[in-house]
Design a protein around this motif. Sequence first.
Motif, short mmCIF file in Angstrom:
data_model
loop_
_atom_site.label_atom_id
_atom_site.label_comp_id
_atom_site.label_asym_id
_atom_site.label_seq_id
_atom_site.Cartn_x
_atom_site.Cartn_y
_atom_site.Cartn_z
N VAL A 65 -13.44 -88.97 -94.88
CA VAL A 65 -13.14 -88.20 -96.08
C VAL A 65 -13.32 -86.70 -95.81
O VAL A 65 -12.48 -85.88 -96.20
CB VAL A 65 -14.03 -88.65 -97.26
N ILE A 66 -14.38 -86.34 -95.12
CA ILE A 66 -14.62 -84.93 -94.78
C ILE A 66 -13.51 -84.41 -93.89
O ILE A 66 -13.00 -83.30 -94.09
CB ILE A 66 -16.00 -84.77 -94.11
N LEU A 67 -13.09 -85.18 -92.91
CA LEU A 67 -11.99 -84.78 -92.03
C LEU A 67 -10.71 -84.57 -92.84
O LEU A 67 -10.00 -83.57 -92.64
CB LEU A 67 -11.76 -85.82 -90.94
N GLY A 68 -10.43 -85.47 -93.77
CA GLY A 68 -9.23 -85.32 -94.61
C GLY A 68 -9.29 -84.07 -95.46
O GLY A 68 -8.29 -83.36 -95.62
N LEU A 69 -10.46 -83.77 -96.02
CA LEU A 69 -10.60 -82.56 -96.84
C LEU A 69 -10.43 -81.30 -96.01
O LEU A 69 -9.78 -80.33 -96.45
CB LEU A 69 -11.96 -82.55 -97.54
N VAL A 70 -10.99 -81.27 -94.81
CA VAL A 70 -10.85 -80.11 -93.93
C VAL A 70 -9.38 -79.92 -93.57
O VAL A 70 -8.86 -78.78 -93.61
CB VAL A 70 -11.73 -80.27 -92.67
N LEU A 71 -8.68 -80.99 -93.22
CA LEU A 71 -7.26 -80.87 -92.90
C LEU A 71 -6.46 -80.42 -94.11
O LEU A 71 -5.52 -79.62 -93.99
CB LEU A 71 -6.72 -82.21 -92.38
#
Length: 84
Positions: A65-71
């Motif tokens: 989820v954090i990776l998706g938000l950063v992207l």
Amino acid sequence: MADEDRMTRRQYRRRQTETKPDDDDSDYADQSGRTSASRQAYAAENNRALEEAKTKRLARKLNWVILGLVLGIIAVFLILFLTP
């Protein structure tokens, strides 16, 4: 079965607690106490392992989820800065 032969659970438990085990059954009581303790230890260890597995699974999901938000944030900044 006659009505006077029947007893409630409370009466049965009271009768069981009133009767005391003989000295011959002391080995059995010790063994059942150890068995109960080992079962509780096994259950505690099993619960700890289960909680650890759930925590790892949740951590993995949160990382995605954090990776998706950063992207997503990077994509929004690129769109804002590169559009005229």
